[in-house]
Design an enzyme around this catalytic site. Structure first.
Site, short mmCIF file in Angstrom:
data_model
loop_
_atom_site.label_atom_id
_atom_site.label_comp_id
_atom_site.label_asym_id
_atom_site.label_seq_id
_atom_site.Cartn_x
_atom_site.Cartn_y
_atom_site.Cartn_z
N LYS A 72 -0.68 4.86 4.36
CA LYS A 72 -1.79 4.03 5.03
C LYS A 72 -1.04 4.12 6.45
O LYS A 72 0.17 3.95 6.87
CB LYS A 72 -1.81 2.82 4.60
CG LYS A 72 -2.52 1.72 5.12
CD LYS A 72 -2.99 0.74 4.23
CE LYS A 72 -3.88 -0.42 4.58
NZ LYS A 72 -5.32 0.26 5.18
N HIS A 118 0.82 -1.19 0.04
CA HIS A 118 0.06 -0.11 0.02
C HIS A 118 0.91 1.30 -0.14
O HIS A 118 2.12 1.33 0.19
CB HIS A 118 -0.89 -0.13 1.19
CG HIS A 118 -2.00 -0.73 1.00
ND1 HIS A 118 -2.16 -2.23 1.43
CD2 HIS A 118 -3.20 -0.65 0.74
CE1 HIS A 118 -3.32 -2.91 1.36
NE2 HIS A 118 -4.10 -1.98 0.88
N THR A 140 -7.74 -6.12 4.66
CA THR A 140 -7.92 -7.05 3.52
C THR A 140 -6.95 -8.26 3.70
O THR A 140 -7.39 -9.49 3.82
CB THR A 140 -7.77 -6.75 2.04
OG1 THR A 140 -8.54 -5.38 2.13
CG2 THR A 140 -8.05 -7.35 1.18
N1 NDP Z 1 -12.91 -1.03 2.64
C1 NDP Z 1 -12.35 -0.47 1.58
O1 NDP Z 1 -12.70 -1.01 0.38
C2 NDP Z 1 -11.28 0.51 1.87
C3 NDP Z 1 -11.04 0.87 3.08
N2 NDP Z 1 -9.92 1.93 3.13
C4 NDP Z 1 -10.09 2.14 4.51
O2 NDP Z 1 -10.47 3.55 4.69
C5 NDP Z 1 -10.04 4.50 5.48
C6 NDP Z 1 -9.76 5.68 5.13
O3 NDP Z 1 -8.92 5.57 3.91
P1 NDP Z 1 -8.43 6.87 3.15
O4 NDP Z 1 -9.49 7.64 2.39
O5 NDP Z 1 -7.12 6.49 2.46
O6 NDP Z 1 -7.62 7.71 4.12
P2 NDP Z 1 -7.70 9.31 4.63
O7 NDP Z 1 -6.66 9.61 5.73
O8 NDP Z 1 -7.28 10.09 3.04
O9 NDP Z 1 -8.90 9.75 4.85
C7 NDP Z 1 -9.72 9.67 6.10
C8 NDP Z 1 -10.62 10.81 6.30
O10 NDP Z 1 -11.21 10.87 7.75
C9 NDP Z 1 -11.18 11.92 8.34
N3 NDP Z 1 -11.41 11.68 9.63
C10 NDP Z 1 -10.42 11.50 10.78
N4 NDP Z 1 -10.87 11.42 11.91
C11 NDP Z 1 -12.56 11.28 11.56
C12 NDP Z 1 -13.53 11.27 12.61
N5 NDP Z 1 -13.31 11.16 13.89
N6 NDP Z 1 -14.78 11.64 12.10
C13 NDP Z 1 -14.87 11.80 10.64
N7 NDP Z 1 -13.89 11.94 9.71
C14 NDP Z 1 -12.58 11.69 10.24
C15 NDP Z 1 -9.70 12.34 7.89
O11 NDP Z 1 -9.62 13.89 8.43
P3 NDP Z 1 -8.11 14.48 8.61
O12 NDP Z 1 -7.28 14.14 7.64
O13 NDP Z 1 -8.37 15.98 9.09
O14 NDP Z 1 -7.56 13.47 9.68
C16 NDP Z 1 -9.87 12.20 6.48
O15 NDP Z 1 -10.34 13.28 5.73
C17 NDP Z 1 -8.66 3.69 6.06
O16 NDP Z 1 -9.09 2.83 7.04
C18 NDP Z 1 -8.76 2.50 4.84
O17 NDP Z 1 -7.63 1.45 5.35
C19 NDP Z 1 -9.53 2.48 2.09
C20 NDP Z 1 -9.75 2.20 0.70
C21 NDP Z 1 -10.63 1.06 0.50
O1 LIG Z 2 -5.54 2.18 3.11
C1 LIG Z 2 -6.00 1.66 1.87
O2 LIG Z 2 -5.64 2.42 0.96
C2 LIG Z 2 -6.65 0.44 1.70
N1 LIG Z 2 -7.21 -0.02 2.88
C3 LIG Z 2 -8.02 -1.48 2.79
C4 LIG Z 2 -7.34 -2.41 3.68
O3 LIG Z 2 -6.73 -2.04 4.81
O4 LIG Z 2 -7.46 -3.51 3.48
C5 LIG Z 2 -8.28 -1.67 1.52
C6 LIG Z 2 -7.53 -1.35 0.34
O5 LIG Z 2 -6.59 -2.40 -0.02
C7 LIG Z 2 -7.06 -0.05 0.42
#
Ligand code: NDP
Ligand SMILES: O=C(O)C1=N[C@H](C(=O)O)C[C@H](O)C1
Length: 266
Positions: A162, A158, A169
């Site tokens: 991250k 990743h 996953t």
């Molecule tokens: N299930 C799936 O298919 C996937 C899951 N993920 C997961 O999704 C999550 C987010 O990933 P990603 O978008 O890359 O991460 P980012 O850090 O880019 O985005 C997270 C967002 O959530 C905000 N945030 C932080 N704390 C809170 C809170 N208490 N309440 C609401 N919003 C909050 C952050 O704000 P700030 O930056 O100000 O802290 C930021 O804008 C991770 O856990 C990742 O592993 C990611 C991709 C695919």
């Molecule tokens: O943080 C990410 O980017 C992703 N997180 C998820 C995970 O922790 O499995 C899913 C995806 O691989 C992207």
């Protein structure tokens, strides 16, 4: 009154949140009515469309959900996830829960919340990853009785931003294998005089490089040959499209825990 499915994105300013805003806003079946962020976020009040690079959407970032919605999609942090899970359970709002890095207790809380409202939870919303999960389960079933043993290791890659490791996953792939083959231990990386590899462990290896949106390699090592299942994301849109499909699915469901296999009909 429009018959579109009204959705809110939680964590809407993040990497995934921005893609959900961009793709959700052009989906004819959906209307994005709220872009939620934490109370300390610097984006509050700004337009979520402009932040996502698609121009003005007329949906400002807010810290509280006031609008009526049919479903919420959460891609935030474990703390953020637990906040929105509680919020949705109390109001019986269907939820797509995509955040990873959750503790055992937090996962338990989400299961309890699913008694109050419909929740689709998956560490990966990607179609290819969920098909790979089926293939890995099939491989584990076929290989579980090989007399000389099979060593299973999960390698994931990743982006450098991250925050959790191994990925949700990767852990799910390991769980699928362990459910079939019965391994009882997790080994996270190896270093030094480790001794010979015990049979009962699954190894996890987390690489963090550049802007990689996510790759998983599940290795089944036998005596004389190796089987690998490899699934590679090219763009975050593969997760975003899955999450939007999950929102459409969950919006009309009664309380319960659902998976992406349910959403995708796998
Ligand atoms: N299930 C799936 O298919 C996937 C899951 N993920 C997961 O999704 C999550 C987010 O990933 P990603 O978008 O890359 O991460 P980012 O850090 O880019 O985005 C997270 C967002 O959530 C905000 N945030 C932080 N704390 C809170 C809170 N208490 N309440 C609401 N919003 C909050 C952050 O704000 P700030 O930056 O100000 O802290 C930021 O804008 C991770 O856990 C990742 O592993 C990611 C991709 C695919
Ligand atoms: O943080 C990410 O980017 C992703 N997180 C998820 C995970 O922790 O499995 C899913 C995806 O691989 C992207």
């Amino acid at each position: 009154m429009s018959d579109k499915i009204r959705i809110a994105i939680h964590g809407a300013a993040g990497r995934m949140g921005q893609r959900l805003i961009a793709l959700g806003s052009v989906d004819p079946a959906l209307q994005i009515v709220a872009a939620l962020e934490h109370a300390g976020s610097s984006v509050l009040g700004k337009d979520a469309g402009e932040h996502a690079g698609i121009g003005k959407l007329g949906v400002p970032f807010t810290a509280e959900l006031k609008e009526h919605v049919d479903a919420v999609i959460d891609f935030s942090t474990p703390e953020g996830a637990m906040h929105i899970v509680k919020f949705c359970a109390e109001r019986r709002i269907p939820l797509v829960e995509a955040t990873t890095g959750l503790s055992t207790d937090q996962r338990e809380e989400i299961l309890e919340a699913a008694q109050e409202t419909a929740i689709v939870q998956s560490p990966s919303m990607s179609l290819a990853v969920n098909v790979a999960m089926k293939l890995v389960g099939e491989a584990a079933r076929a290989l579980k009785n090989v007399p000389s043993g099979v060593d299973v290791e999960v390698v994931e890659r990743h982006h450098r931003f991250k925050e959790d490791a191994p990925s949700g996953t990767a852990l799910k792939f390991g769980q699928i294998v362990a459910d079939e083959m019965g391994q009882t231990e997790q080994r996270h990386g190896r270093h030094g005089q480790t001794g010979q590899r015990p049979r009962q462990e699954i190894g996890y290896h987390a690489l963090r490089t550049g802007d990689n949106v996510g790759e998983h390699q599940i290795v089944f090592g036998l005596m004389g040959e190796t089987l690998e299942v490899y699934v590679r994301g090219h763009t975050r849109d593969s997760y975003a499209y899955g999450a939007l499909a999950a929102a459409k699915f969950v919006a009309t469901k009664s309380a319960g825990m659902y998976t992406m296999a349910d959403v995708l009909g796998l």
